[in-house]
Write a protein that holds these residues in place. Structure first.
Motif, PDB file in Angstrom:
ATOM      1  N   TYR A 287     -49.012  85.834  30.705  1.00 47.85           N
ATOM      2  CA  TYR A 287     -50.469  85.997  30.818  1.00 47.85           C
ATOM      3  C   TYR A 287     -50.828  86.802  32.073  1.00 47.85           C
ATOM      4  CZ  TYR A 287     -55.333  84.817  31.777  1.00 47.85           C
ATOM      5  OH  TYR A 287     -56.668  84.900  32.081  1.00 47.85           O
ATOM      6  N   TYR A 288     -50.234  86.446  33.206  1.00 45.22           N
ATOM      7  CA  TYR A 288     -50.610  87.123  34.443  1.00 45.22           C
ATOM      8  C   TYR A 288     -50.005  88.521  34.553  1.00 45.22           C
ATOM      9  CZ  TYR A 288     -53.128  83.139  36.192  1.00 45.22           C
ATOM     10  OH  TYR A 288     -54.070  82.160  36.343  1.00 45.22           O
ATOM     11  N   PHE A 289     -48.803  88.717  33.996  1.00 42.83           N
ATOM     12  CA  PHE A 289     -48.252  90.079  33.985  1.00 42.83           C
ATOM     13  C   PHE A 289     -49.132  90.992  33.145  1.00 42.83           C
ATOM     14  CE2 PHE A 289     -43.785  88.123  34.616  1.00 42.83           C
ATOM     15  CZ  PHE A 289     -43.939  88.193  35.992  1.00 42.83           C
ATOM     16  N   ARG A 290     -49.561  90.514  32.000  1.00 41.01           N
ATOM     17  CA  ARG A 290     -50.410  91.333  31.125  1.00 41.01           C
ATOM     18  C   ARG A 290     -51.815  91.507  31.729  1.00 41.01           C
ATOM     19  NH1 ARG A 290     -48.199  92.999  26.727  1.00 41.01           N
ATOM     20  NH2 ARG A 290     -46.412  91.924  25.815  1.00 41.01           N
ATOM     21  N   LYS A 291     -52.261  90.520  32.477  1.00 40.59           N
ATOM     22  CA  LYS A 291     -53.565  90.639  33.154  1.00 40.59           C
ATOM     23  C   LYS A 291     -53.523  91.763  34.186  1.00 40.59           C
ATOM     24  CE  LYS A 291     -56.984  87.732  35.576  1.00 40.59           C
ATOM     25  NZ  LYS A 291     -58.041  87.818  34.560  1.00 40.59           N
ATOM     26  N   GLU A 292     -52.416  91.821  34.910  1.00 47.43           N
ATOM     27  CA  GLU A 292     -52.288  92.913  35.872  1.00 47.43           C
ATOM     28  C   GLU A 292     -52.151  94.258  35.160  1.00 47.43           C
ATOM     29  OE1 GLU A 292     -49.746  94.245  39.791  1.00 47.43           O
ATOM     30  OE2 GLU A 292     -48.862  92.803  38.407  1.00 47.43           O
ATOM     31  N   LEU A 293     -51.409  94.297  34.066  1.00 48.90           N
ATOM     32  CA  LEU A 293     -51.250  95.529  33.293  1.00 48.90           C
ATOM     33  C   LEU A 293     -52.597  96.016  32.783  1.00 48.90           C
ATOM     34  CD1 LEU A 293     -48.881  97.363  32.210  1.00 48.90           C
ATOM     35  CD2 LEU A 293     -49.082  96.081  30.079  1.00 48.90           C
ATOM     36  N   ARG A 294     -53.457  95.062  32.433  1.00 46.99           N
ATOM     37  CA  ARG A 294     -54.760  95.395  31.867  1.00 46.99           C
ATOM     38  C   ARG A 294     -55.777  95.775  32.951  1.00 46.99           C
ATOM     39  NH1 ARG A 294     -55.204  91.059  29.578  1.00 46.99           N
ATOM     40  NH2 ARG A 294     -56.604  89.911  30.962  1.00 46.99           N
ATOM     41  N   GLU A 295     -55.765  95.090  34.059  1.00 47.08           N
ATOM     42  CA  GLU A 295     -56.822  95.263  35.055  1.00 47.08           C
ATOM     43  C   GLU A 295     -56.404  96.124  36.246  1.00 47.08           C
ATOM     44  OE1 GLU A 295     -58.484  91.516  36.169  1.00 47.08           O
ATOM     45  OE2 GLU A 295     -58.700  90.816  34.110  1.00 47.08           O
ATOM     46  N   GLY A 296     -55.130  96.185  36.534  1.00 41.15           N
ATOM     47  CA  GLY A 296     -54.661  97.027  37.642  1.00 41.15           C
ATOM     48  C   GLY A 296     -54.323  98.413  37.128  1.00 41.15           C
ATOM     49  N   ARG A 297     -55.242  99.349  37.279  1.00 41.83           N
ATOM     50  CA  ARG A 297     -55.110 100.655  36.616  1.00 41.83           C
ATOM     51  C   ARG A 297     -54.202 101.629  37.356  1.00 41.83           C
ATOM     52  NH1 ARG A 297     -59.873 100.571  33.535  1.00 41.83           N
ATOM     53  NH2 ARG A 297     -59.876  98.516  32.566  1.00 41.83           N
ATOM     54  N   ASP A 298     -53.928 101.386  38.657  1.00 37.03           N
ATOM     55  CA  ASP A 298     -53.148 102.375  39.400  1.00 37.03           C
ATOM     56  C   ASP A 298     -51.661 102.221  39.085  1.00 37.03           C
ATOM     57  OD1 ASP A 298     -51.835 100.552  41.574  1.00 37.03           O
ATOM     58  OD2 ASP A 298     -53.948 100.005  41.563  1.00 37.03           O
ATOM     59  N   TYR A 299     -50.886 103.225  39.506  1.00 32.88           N
ATOM     60  CA  TYR A 299     -49.451 103.257  39.204  1.00 32.88           C
ATOM     61  C   TYR A 299     -48.721 102.053  39.785  1.00 32.88           C
ATOM     62  CZ  TYR A 299     -50.090 108.131  37.779  1.00 32.88           C
ATOM     63  OH  TYR A 299     -50.489 109.271  37.149  1.00 32.88           O
ATOM     64  N   ASN A 300     -49.112 101.609  40.988  1.00 29.31           N
ATOM     65  CA  ASN A 300     -48.420 100.505  41.634  1.00 29.31           C
ATOM     66  C   ASN A 300     -48.542  99.225  40.802  1.00 29.31           C
ATOM     67  OD1 ASN A 300     -46.998  99.283  43.853  1.00 29.31           O
ATOM     68  ND2 ASN A 300     -48.932  98.344  44.455  1.00 29.31           N
ATOM     69  N   ASN A 301     -49.763  98.931  40.336  1.00 33.07           N
ATOM     70  CA  ASN A 301     -49.966  97.739  39.507  1.00 33.07           C
ATOM     71  C   ASN A 301     -49.281  97.872  38.152  1.00 33.07           C
ATOM     72  OD1 ASN A 301     -51.821  95.600  40.716  1.00 33.07           O
ATOM     73  ND2 ASN A 301     -52.905  97.470  41.248  1.00 33.07           N
ATOM     74  N   GLN A 302     -49.371  99.061  37.553  1.00 39.01           N
ATOM     75  CA  GLN A 302     -48.725  99.268  36.253  1.00 39.01           C
ATOM     76  C   GLN A 302     -47.210  99.086  36.374  1.00 39.01           C
ATOM     77  OE1 GLN A 302     -50.302 100.274  33.022  1.00 39.01           O
ATOM     78  NE2 GLN A 302     -51.881  99.226  34.206  1.00 39.01           N
ATOM     79  N   ASN A 303     -46.642  99.616  37.448  1.00 39.05           N
ATOM     80  CA  ASN A 303     -45.200  99.488  37.660  1.00 39.05           C
ATOM     81  C   ASN A 303     -44.804  98.029  37.891  1.00 39.05           C
ATOM     82  OD1 ASN A 303     -42.480 100.502  38.249  1.00 39.05           O
ATOM     83  ND2 ASN A 303     -42.947  99.976  40.355  1.00 39.05           N
ATOM     84  N   ALA A 304     -45.595  97.331  38.726  1.00 42.41           N
ATOM     85  CA  ALA A 304     -45.300  95.925  39.023  1.00 42.41           C
ATOM     86  C   ALA A 304     -45.396  95.060  37.763  1.00 42.41           C
ATOM     87  CB  ALA A 304     -46.248  95.402  40.097  1.00 42.41           C
ATOM     88  N   ALA A 305     -46.460  95.277  36.971  1.00 43.30           N
ATOM     89  CA  ALA A 305     -46.634  94.503  35.745  1.00 43.30           C
ATOM     90  C   ALA A 305     -45.514  94.777  34.751  1.00 43.30           C
ATOM     91  CB  ALA A 305     -47.985  94.832  35.115  1.00 43.30           C
ATOM     92  N   ALA A 306     -45.134  96.048  34.618  1.00 43.53           N
ATOM     93  CA  ALA A 306     -44.057  96.410  33.681  1.00 43.53           C
ATOM     94  C   ALA A 306     -42.743  95.768  34.097  1.00 43.53           C
ATOM     95  CB  ALA A 306     -43.916  97.928  33.609  1.00 43.53           C
ATOM     96  N   ASN A 307     -42.460  95.753  35.383  1.00 36.57           N
ATOM     97  CA  ASN A 307     -41.230  95.107  35.862  1.00 36.57           C
ATOM     98  C   ASN A 307     -41.265  93.604  35.632  1.00 36.57           C
ATOM     99  OD1 ASN A 307     -39.247  97.007  37.120  1.00 36.57           O
ATOM    100  ND2 ASN A 307     -41.080  97.673  38.226  1.00 36.57           N
ATOM    101  N   GLY A 308     -42.447  93.007  35.802  1.00 32.83           N
ATOM    102  CA  GLY A 308     -42.565  91.580  35.524  1.00 32.83           C
ATOM    103  C   GLY A 308     -42.305  91.266  34.058  1.00 32.83           C
ATOM    104  N   LEU A 309     -42.897  92.044  33.158  1.00 37.93           N
ATOM    105  CA  LEU A 309     -42.677  91.848  31.717  1.00 37.93           C
ATOM    106  C   LEU A 309     -41.224  92.138  31.337  1.00 37.93           C
ATOM    107  CD1 LEU A 309     -45.994  93.421  30.422  1.00 37.93           C
ATOM    108  CD2 LEU A 309     -45.330  91.027  30.187  1.00 37.93           C
ATOM    109  N   LEU A 310     -40.635  93.130  31.988  1.00 39.74           N
ATOM    110  CA  LEU A 310     -39.226  93.433  31.738  1.00 39.74           C
ATOM    111  C   LEU A 310     -38.348  92.229  32.064  1.00 39.74           C
ATOM    112  CD1 LEU A 310     -36.842  95.342  31.208  1.00 39.74           C
ATOM    113  CD2 LEU A 310     -37.078  96.178  33.545  1.00 39.74           C
ATOM    114  N   GLU A 311     -38.581  91.612  33.227  1.00 40.88           N
ATOM    115  CA  GLU A 311     -37.796  90.434  33.613  1.00 40.88           C
ATOM    116  C   GLU A 311     -38.046  89.265  32.653  1.00 40.88           C
ATOM    117  OE1 GLU A 311     -37.030  87.539  37.508  1.00 40.88           O
ATOM    118  OE2 GLU A 311     -38.198  89.390  37.711  1.00 40.88           O
TER     119      GLU A 311
END
Length: 571
Positions: A287-311
């Protein structure tokens, strides 16, 4: 007649004297409140007219007004006023006034990117300090060293930043400027973290938060402690991490009533997701990884969220999702790297901009010392760039090698199946097993494997040459409306050739919504007028909707062309 003129002149002199005394009173009042309430000081100073003021009063008003504006975070765009203050107070001011004038000039240089000139001004400000004077302004000297620390920190010179922060903290405590002392203590922790001294950084944060709390700054205390949440999770200290998360969310003042953090701090969702992941609360983590993917539009947030979902998906053993977010994280990491390199180049440009510095520099030894620092930083940045480029090249090469092995295996099994089918009855079991393996390999290679191997340029070219795209293009040229059957083709084209973009659009809009279709058609290089015909709406409607999409997705104002440029960045 002469007596009358004398009386008039005397009255005017008395009026000027009264006005001057009132101005002096207001100047003293502004100086008294400037540290506690800069906005009030600005109001007082702006109410004073220069008419009737002596030169010293005008310069004092200008000095106090500029200082108050600094305390209100005003950004300088010109150094003309600050130069005037330095020229005046260098010969006529007190030690505190000279120090303040040089400090303000340093800030103006720093705000316009002239780092060497800024450092020189801050150093001159520190040289004006008379620490044995009864009225010496220790707090101001603390601000001077704090700004010097910021310069060093921005240039990656963390040890120098720590040394100057320690000086700043010491003088801030002497000047009874509690907030300055504690905030610059936090900067020491950030520099320790950059140097890899995680334990030291955490210890400093704990001490700072304790002192914030002792002085009645609860929100500052919990915001400071939030820097330790991620290290605590990584160290496995989950109870303490949970405690700090609860304090942060309850007392920082950064969250709304629905638990959403203020814009610009969405990286916290990655930290919270990581906590749930490490404590085996996988649904909450997702839920929180996808929340960041959805609401954090910059590259840093997108990268962090993607790595979280990957793990997360590695933990769930879902290879398709692992492949998807692995590639997306790789793409975002590459974009983030490019963005950081751009900032590094701008930073280096600022550091090496000697045009105006050579005008104000007075000693050749100072210029030589700064030149040596320039070469050292340049060498370090170049070396880091080469190392990172090599790492990215090797990583990509390995991915391609793995894909080539899978492709070779796939072709081999297909060839074997063709030979076995000559005697299908006898080889039915082997044929069935081979077909299962073929499906597994094709799924593993998938659209992301193809994109990594061939690259985005080839994907774009293949997209434009595909029969489905050419057919849709022909309809666009004719100005006809698309029938419902064509939308499956459009979705399939986008999914196959532009997978990261397709996933991004799916995460933002409902399928079959007008916004969803406009984004797809824009990314497929169709113009606004063509899209209007294809959707059966007016061109102004497309322009208005594109403007709204741009504002919602990127927080920008612009036309459909601006939206098109932003969408094309997502490959």
């Amino acid at each position: 007649m002469l007596r009358r003129l004398f009386h008039i002149a005397l009255v005017l002199l008395l009026l000027c004297a009264c006005g001057s005394r009132e101005a002096q009173r207001l100047l003293d009042q502004a100086e008294t409140v400037i540290n506690e309430n800069s906005s009030e000081a600005i109001t007082i100073l702006e109410s004073i007219s220069d008419d009737g003021l002596s030169r010293s009063q005008r310069m004092r008003r200008l000095l106090l007004l500029t200082n108050a504006q600094v305390k209100c975070d005003t950004v300088f765009r010109s150094d003309s006023i600050q130069r005037l203050l330095v020229d005046y107070y260098e010969s006529l001011g007190t030690d505190n006034e000279r120090m303040l004038a040089h400090y303000l000039l340093g800030l103006s240089y720093y705000d316009t990117g002239e780092v060497p000139a800024a450092l020189e001004s801050f150093q001159k400000a520190s040289c004006c300090a008379d620490t044995i004077s009864k009225n010496f302004d220790y707090s101001l000297l603390g601000r001077v060293y704090g700004q010097m620390s910021n310069v060093f920190y921005d240039q990656g010179m963390y040890r120098e930043a720590i040394d100057h922060d320690k000086l700043s903290v010491g003088y801030a405590w002497k000047g009874k400027d509690t907030l300055l002392a504690l905030r610059n203590s936090e900067q020491i922790a950030f520099a320790y973290k950059r140097l890899g001294y995680s334990d030291s950084a955490m210890a400093v944060i704990e001490d700072v938060a304790k002192k914030y709390n002792q002085h009645g700054h609860l929100s500052d205390a919990v915001i400071s402690l939030s820097a330790n949440i991620s290290p605590l999770i990584l160290n496995g200290d989950y109870p303490k991490a949970k405690k700090y998360m609860e304090l942060y969310e309850s007392y920082s003042g950064l969250f709304d009533s629905h638990g959403n953090i203020e814009a610009g701090r969405e990286i916290y969702y990655k930290i919270k997701g990581l906590f749930f992941l490490r404590t085996n609360q996988l649904d909450s983590a997702e839920y929180y990884f996808r929340k960041e993917l959805r609401e954090g539009r910059d590259y840093n947030n997108q990268n962090a969220a993607a790595n979280g979902l990957l793990e997360l998906y590695q933990r769930l053993h879902q290879p398709d999702s692992v492949a998807k977010y692995s590639l997306y994280a790789y793409t975002m990491s590459d974009s983030l790297y490019s963005q950081r390199m751009t900032k590094d180049i701008e930073r280096m440009h600022a550091l090496y901009n000697y045009t105006r510095y050579q005008v104000v520099a007075r000693q050749a030894s100072e210029r030589a010392a700064l030149a040596n620092k320039k070469l050292l930083v340049c060498f370090i940045v170049l070396l880091a760039f080469l190392l990172l480029s090599s790492w990215l090249y090797i990583a990509r090469k390995k991915v391609i090698e793995i894909l080539l092995v899978k492709v070779a295996e796939l072709n081999s099994i297909k060839m074997e199946n063709r030979e076995l089918k000559h005697n299908a009855t006898a080889n039915q079991q082997q044929i069935t097993e081979n077909e299962k393996r073929i499906k597994q390999l094709e799924k593993r290679l998938g659209r992301y494997g193809k994109l990594v191997y061939f690259g985005i340029d080839k994907a774009e070219n293949d997209l434009k040459k595909s029969p489905s795209y050419l057919q849709i293009q022909e309809i666009a040229y004719r100005g006809q409306k698309l029938s419902s059957g064509y939308w499956d083709s459009i979705c399939n084209l986008t999914s196959e050739y532009l997978p990261a973009f397709y996933d991004f659009v799916l995460s933002q809009f409902q399928i079959d919504s007008t916004e969803y279709r406009i984004c797809l058609l824009l990314r497929l290089h169709f113009k606004g007028a063509e899209i209007a015909h294809m959707l059966g709406v007016t061109a102004p409607y497309i322009s208005k909707t594109s403007t709204e999409i741009l504002a919602n997705l990127y927080g920008k104002r612009g036309s459909s062309k601006d939206l098109y440029r932003e969408l094309c960045k997502i490959t």
